[in-house]
Scaffold this motif. Structure first.
Motif, PDB file in Angstrom:
ATOM      1  N   GLY A 191       5.522  -8.404   5.785  1.00 45.24           N
ATOM      2  CA  GLY A 191       4.890  -7.680   4.658  1.00 45.24           C
ATOM      3  C   GLY A 191       5.349  -5.553   5.110  1.00 45.24           C
ATOM      4  O   GLY A 191       5.804  -5.702   4.826  1.00 45.24           O
ATOM      5  N   ASP A 212       2.511  -9.191   1.884  1.00 44.06           N
ATOM      6  CA  ASP A 212       2.935 -10.330   2.791  1.00 44.06           C
ATOM      7  C   ASP A 212       3.129 -11.763   2.758  1.00 44.06           C
ATOM      8  O   ASP A 212       3.957 -12.293   3.145  1.00 44.06           O
ATOM      9  CB  ASP A 212       1.646  -9.995   4.158  1.00 44.06           C
ATOM     10  CG  ASP A 212       2.097 -11.065   5.701  1.00 44.06           C
ATOM     11  OD1 ASP A 212       1.226 -11.914   6.065  1.00 44.06           O
ATOM     12  OD2 ASP A 212       3.318 -11.132   5.728  1.00 44.06           O
ATOM     13  N   GLY A 213       2.694 -12.289   1.897  1.00 49.39           N
ATOM     14  CA  GLY A 213       1.761 -13.343   1.371  1.00 49.39           C
ATOM     15  C   GLY A 213       3.391 -14.360   0.963  1.00 49.39           C
ATOM     16  O   GLY A 213       3.842 -14.682   0.662  1.00 49.39           O
ATOM     17  N   LEU A 222       1.059  -4.159  -5.733  1.00 51.59           N
ATOM     18  CA  LEU A 222       1.940  -4.328  -6.423  1.00 51.59           C
ATOM     19  C   LEU A 222       1.892  -4.616  -6.988  1.00 51.59           C
ATOM     20  O   LEU A 222       3.252  -3.678  -8.207  1.00 51.59           O
ATOM     21  CB  LEU A 222       1.966  -6.212  -5.861  1.00 51.59           C
ATOM     22  CG  LEU A 222       3.576  -6.810  -6.608  1.00 51.59           C
ATOM     23  CD1 LEU A 222       4.649  -6.477  -5.470  1.00 51.59           C
ATOM     24  CD2 LEU A 222       3.318  -8.473  -6.710  1.00 51.59           C
ATOM     25  N   PHE A 267       6.461 -12.448   1.546  1.00 53.08           N
ATOM     26  CA  PHE A 267       7.851 -12.496   2.435  1.00 53.08           C
ATOM     27  C   PHE A 267       7.587 -13.371   3.108  1.00 53.08           C
ATOM     28  O   PHE A 267       8.406 -14.012   4.289  1.00 53.08           O
ATOM     29  CB  PHE A 267       7.372 -10.774   3.209  1.00 53.08           C
ATOM     30  CG  PHE A 267       8.271  -9.937   1.767  1.00 53.08           C
ATOM     31  CD1 PHE A 267       7.362  -9.136   1.779  1.00 53.08           C
ATOM     32  CD2 PHE A 267       9.031  -9.715   2.005  1.00 53.08           C
ATOM     33  CE1 PHE A 267       7.676  -8.321   0.798  1.00 53.08           C
ATOM     34  CE2 PHE A 267      10.257  -8.606   0.853  1.00 53.08           C
ATOM     35  CZ  PHE A 267       8.771  -7.952   0.335  1.00 53.08           C
ATOM     36  N   TYR A 294      -5.832  -1.296  -1.631  1.00 49.18           N
ATOM     37  CA  TYR A 294      -6.037  -2.647  -0.949  1.00 49.18           C
ATOM     38  C   TYR A 294      -6.244  -3.817  -1.297  1.00 49.18           C
ATOM     39  O   TYR A 294      -5.869  -5.168  -1.019  1.00 49.18           O
ATOM     40  CB  TYR A 294      -6.831  -2.724   0.506  1.00 49.18           C
ATOM     41  CG  TYR A 294      -7.179  -1.725   1.267  1.00 49.18           C
ATOM     42  CD1 TYR A 294      -8.461  -0.891   1.550  1.00 49.18           C
ATOM     43  CD2 TYR A 294      -5.252  -0.654   1.479  1.00 49.18           C
ATOM     44  CE1 TYR A 294      -8.265  -0.021   2.854  1.00 49.18           C
ATOM     45  CE2 TYR A 294      -5.671  -0.005   2.096  1.00 49.18           C
ATOM     46  CZ  TYR A 294      -7.156   0.533   2.964  1.00 49.18           C
ATOM     47  OH  TYR A 294      -7.197   1.400   3.949  1.00 49.18           O
ATOM     48  N   ASN A 295      -6.476  -3.987  -2.942  1.00 46.20           N
ATOM     49  CA  ASN A 295      -6.181  -5.184  -3.518  1.00 46.20           C
ATOM     50  C   ASN A 295      -4.912  -5.650  -3.678  1.00 46.20           C
ATOM     51  O   ASN A 295      -3.949  -5.029  -4.012  1.00 46.20           O
ATOM     52  CB  ASN A 295      -7.353  -5.452  -5.239  1.00 46.20           C
ATOM     53  CG  ASN A 295      -7.051  -6.002  -5.868  1.00 46.20           C
ATOM     54  OD1 ASN A 295      -6.021  -6.501  -6.659  1.00 46.20           O
ATOM     55  ND2 ASN A 295      -8.375  -6.836  -5.947  1.00 46.20           N
ATOM     56  N   ARG A 296      -4.958  -6.741  -3.465  1.00 52.68           N
ATOM     57  CA  ARG A 296      -3.041  -7.425  -3.558  1.00 52.68           C
ATOM     58  C   ARG A 296      -2.812  -7.235  -4.637  1.00 52.68           C
ATOM     59  O   ARG A 296      -1.409  -7.345  -5.299  1.00 52.68           O
ATOM     60  CB  ARG A 296      -3.077  -8.966  -3.334  1.00 52.68           C
ATOM     61  CG  ARG A 296      -4.277  -9.959  -4.165  1.00 52.68           C
ATOM     62  CD  ARG A 296      -4.136 -11.232  -3.664  1.00 52.68           C
ATOM     63  NE  ARG A 296      -5.416 -11.907  -3.681  1.00 52.68           N
ATOM     64  CZ  ARG A 296      -6.364 -11.750  -3.724  1.00 52.68           C
ATOM     65  NH1 ARG A 296      -6.921 -11.087  -2.723  1.00 52.68           N
ATOM     66  NH2 ARG A 296      -7.255 -12.456  -4.392  1.00 52.68           N
ATOM     67  N   PHE A 297      -3.168  -7.657  -5.826  1.00 51.90           N
ATOM     68  CA  PHE A 297      -3.006  -7.625  -7.260  1.00 51.90           C
ATOM     69  C   PHE A 297      -2.232  -5.770  -8.205  1.00 51.90           C
ATOM     70  O   PHE A 297      -1.453  -5.752  -8.186  1.00 51.90           O
ATOM     71  CB  PHE A 297      -3.760  -8.153  -8.605  1.00 51.90           C
ATOM     72  CG  PHE A 297      -3.718  -9.872  -7.486  1.00 51.90           C
ATOM     73  CD1 PHE A 297      -4.820  -9.700  -7.610  1.00 51.90           C
ATOM     74  CD2 PHE A 297      -2.769 -10.621  -7.943  1.00 51.90           C
ATOM     75  CE1 PHE A 297      -4.761 -11.556  -7.698  1.00 51.90           C
ATOM     76  CE2 PHE A 297      -2.913 -11.496  -8.027  1.00 51.90           C
ATOM     77  CZ  PHE A 297      -4.252 -12.170  -7.683  1.00 51.90           C
ATOM     78  N   PHE A 352       0.798  -4.914   3.481  1.00 50.26           N
ATOM     79  CA  PHE A 352      -0.045  -5.857   3.669  1.00 50.26           C
ATOM     80  C   PHE A 352       0.025  -6.941   1.930  1.00 50.26           C
ATOM     81  O   PHE A 352      -0.633  -7.946   2.423  1.00 50.26           O
ATOM     82  CB  PHE A 352      -1.093  -5.733   4.090  1.00 50.26           C
ATOM     83  CG  PHE A 352      -2.579  -6.385   3.906  1.00 50.26           C
ATOM     84  CD1 PHE A 352      -3.494  -6.169   2.134  1.00 50.26           C
ATOM     85  CD2 PHE A 352      -2.600  -7.341   4.757  1.00 50.26           C
ATOM     86  CE1 PHE A 352      -4.677  -7.518   2.112  1.00 50.26           C
ATOM     87  CE2 PHE A 352      -3.828  -8.446   4.838  1.00 50.26           C
ATOM     88  CZ  PHE A 352      -4.525  -8.181   3.650  1.00 50.26           C
ATOM     89  N   ALA A 353       0.118  -6.563   1.462  1.00 50.98           N
ATOM     90  CA  ALA A 353      -0.343  -6.885   0.046  1.00 50.98           C
ATOM     91  C   ALA A 353       0.752  -8.085  -0.089  1.00 50.98           C
ATOM     92  O   ALA A 353       0.123  -9.211  -1.249  1.00 50.98           O
ATOM     93  CB  ALA A 353      -0.832  -6.148  -1.728  1.00 50.98           C
TER      94      ALA A 353
END
Lengths: 558, 76
Positions: free
Chosen positions: A301, A291-292, A196, A294, A190-193, A288-289
């Protein structure tokens, strides 16, 4: 008073709908009950339209997931319609989120009392310390509850008793959710970095396994190519004397079709990666990660799921956009999906790159990421409304290897059938027109009908450094099916390509940005209409030619 | 001044005290179990902090900043 389900002769007309929340396991159950292989995944929104199949006189219908009857998205609307007209509803309920799922269960029961509840993921619930008392839950809801294998459910379907009454059994006595703590693995993904970074690393690793000269993908491809295009061709034509027949078999069928089949190992490696993403839930975390990113290009996302699907098949990816709540966002995503290189473009790139690059791995990676970049840029400049994000994100789970194997076998079977039917037919037709003149005489390829017609379109390819009508024809074949491009090149140019560096890159850019195949075109027309689809195709044609011309200009000095 | 979901930090827990949301989004949130009175935990924020991922009972819900700012919470 209990009411038995319809008598035997009536059961033949029974429509049984599988309904429930997204990601409850409806399609997995449907596949198990009917022997189908519809797409599944650990993601909310895999199924976007109803599917049906009859087994022993009973028709099962798998519908997209819905949270409630008041629909939020287009796919939920079609689910509601099917539930309304079902003879029996099997409400598939995820044991891990049972409390929330019963919201829909109660709505289904109120509309269609012939409802039975089927619990999925019960083993996962037990692993986290939860439990379900089936009888108490049945009394709480007033409907039968099943916790069993799909095979056991199938054997009990004819004897389901409806008409039970609800009592005051509290839900707490029937269900305990267990330990709800978010696991360390989930927190990591779930950590965005991390999500990806993990995805990018996996793509690069997949391409490495598939395309690096010393890796299994390339080694197996070379073996298969030798086996089909050389050895099998020689074996079949050894006792033939008719030159036309020898040419048809060796160049048309073994050369063309065999050339495409030889890419199977590399395509399977790509699909293995995509299947793992689907089944593990990493796609959900990635949606989710990212989404920013997109959001900046007027998407959400959720587009990540569609784009990842596009790495497999553009037509299938277009269907995933039904889960969008905003029509503008759906159109925007459909417009950019052709720029994501689908699995069928892989053989095309390799066909053009292999003669020039001993190791095409870096160029393939560049092409794929370039496709993503073009997708993002085009989406950013397109006008129209935006898509928000409100989605359930799944837990990360280790994919079941059996499920992955079944999916890969299903894909392999579909690919072989497509090549055996569509590509073979295309190769035979192309071979005919490339070996016969307008007077239907068997001639050299340069004097054929195909040569004469293809030379008319060749001027459009001159600026990209292509002066061979066979390549111009091959490039256009891709509109029927992208696999046709590699097959046509293998068939018409059996000695191999000898393009300069700039022309090779130019034609690769052309293939990257050109309109998708007819299947994707049809899917787009179905979702967005003729006008929008034709506008997109016109834009893609202008873009692919322009970009190819510029690519040649830039690299002509190399 | 009241706190909103988007004001919480990663790992923080809170109880939902109000939801200034209507229509399909409210129905979806309710269907997912995100209701007034429920406890939530902020699990993560997306890249560029456009969205927040929360855990509410057994469900993990990702939502945009604009929606998260309409959910009032009281930290635990």
């Amino acid at each position: 008073m209990l009411t038995k389900v319809k008598a035997a002769e009536d059961i033949k007309r029974t429509r049984i709908v599988l309904a429930g929340n997204p990601n409850a396991g409806k399609t997995t159950l449907f596949n198990a009950l009917t022997g189908s292989s519809l797409r599944t995944g650990n993601f909310h929104g895999v199924t976007t339209s109803p599917a049906e199949k009859s087994v022993k006189g009973v028709t099962f219908i798998d519908v997209p997931g819905a949270y409630a009857f008041k629909s939020y998205s287009m796919e939920e609307k079609s689910a509601i319609e099917e539930i309304n007209r079902a003879d029996v509803v099997i409400n598939v309920v995820d044991a891990l989120t049972l409390s929330n799922s019963l919201n829909l269960t109660r709505q289904i029961i109120s509309v269609n009392p012939r409802t039975a509840v089927y619990i999925t993921k019960y083993e996962a619930l037990k692993r986290r310390g939860g439990r379900i008392d089936k009888e108490k839950l049945a009394r709480h809801l007033g409907v039968p509850v099943f916790i069993c294998t799909p095979k056991q459910l199938l054997s009990q379907i004819e004897d389901i008793h409806f008409g039970g009454t609800r009592d005051n059994t509290p839900l707490d006595e029937a269900y305990f959710g267990g330990n709800l703590t978010v696991s360390k693995v989930d927190r990591l993904f779930y950590n965005r970095f991390f999500a990806l970074f993990f995805f990018i690393a996996c793509i690069i690793l997949t391409f490495f396994f598939a395309f690096h000269p010393i890796m299994p993908g390339t080694l197996l491809k070379d073996l298969l190519e030798t086996a089909i295009c050389d050895k099998l061709s020689l074996a079949i034509t050894a006792n033939m004397s008719n030159p036309a027949l020898i040419s048809l078999v060796s160049e048309g069928i073994c050369g063309g079709v065999g050339g495409v089949l030889s890419f199977i190992p590399q395509i399977l490696i790509l699909y293995f990666f995509l299947t793992l993403l689907d089944e593990s839930g990493i796609t959900s975390a990635l949606c989710f990660a990212t989404d920013g990113i997109f959001e900046k290009v007027n998407l959400s996302g959720r587009a990540a799921f569609s784009l990842i699907s596009g790495f497999g098949c553009t037509a299938a990816a277009i269907l995933t956009t039904r889960g969008y709540s905003a029509p503008d966002a759906q159109r925007r995503t459909i417009a950019v999906l052709p720029f994501i290189p689908c699995g069928a473009k892989l053989p095309v790139f390799l066909t053009f790159l292999s003669p020039l690059f001993a190791n095409p791995f870096p160029v393939i990676c560049t092409l794929y990421f370039l496709g993503l970049l073009v997708t993002v840029v085009v989406s950013a400049v397109m006008r129209g409304g935006r898509e928000g994000l409100l989605t359930e994100v799944t837990s990360i789970a280790f994919p079941k290897l059996k499920t992955v194997a079944i999916k890969l076998c299903f894909y392999l079977k579909g690919f072989i059938i497509k090549v055996a039917v569509t590509v073979s037919l295309f190769c035979i037709v192309s071979w005919f027109f490339s070996h016969f003149s307008f007077g239907f005489k068997f001639v050299e390829v340069e004097e054929s009908m195909l040569a004469a017609v293809s030379r008319l379109i060749l001027p459009f390819f001159y600026p990209m450094g292509i002066d061979d009508w066979r390549l111009a024809y091959a490039a256009l074949c891709g509109f029927i099916a992208k696999e046709n491009v590699a097959a046509t090149v293998a068939m018409l140019i059996p000695t191999g390509l000898n393009l300069p560096f700039s022309a090779t890159l130019a034609i690769c850019i052309f293939m990257l940005l050109c309109p998708a195949c007819i299947s994707a075109f049809s899917a787009s027309v179905k979702e967005t209409g003729w006008k929008f689809t034709l506008k997109c195709v016109a834009f893609q044609i202008i873009l692919c030619f322009t970009a190819a011309y510029f690519t040649r200009l830039i690299f002509i000095w190399v | 001044m009241s706190m909103r979901v988007f004001d919480l930090k990663e790992g923080e827990t809170a109880t939902i005290t109000g939801m200034d949301i209507e229509g399909g989004a409210l129905e979806r949130l309710n269907a997912l179990g995100v209701r007034v009175g429920e406890s939530i935990e902020v699990l993560s924020f997306s890249l560029l902090k456009s969205s927040v991922l929360i855990s509410c009972n057994a469900v993990r819900v990702g939502m945009r900043k604009s929606l998260a700012k309409k959910i009032e919470v009281k930290p635990c």
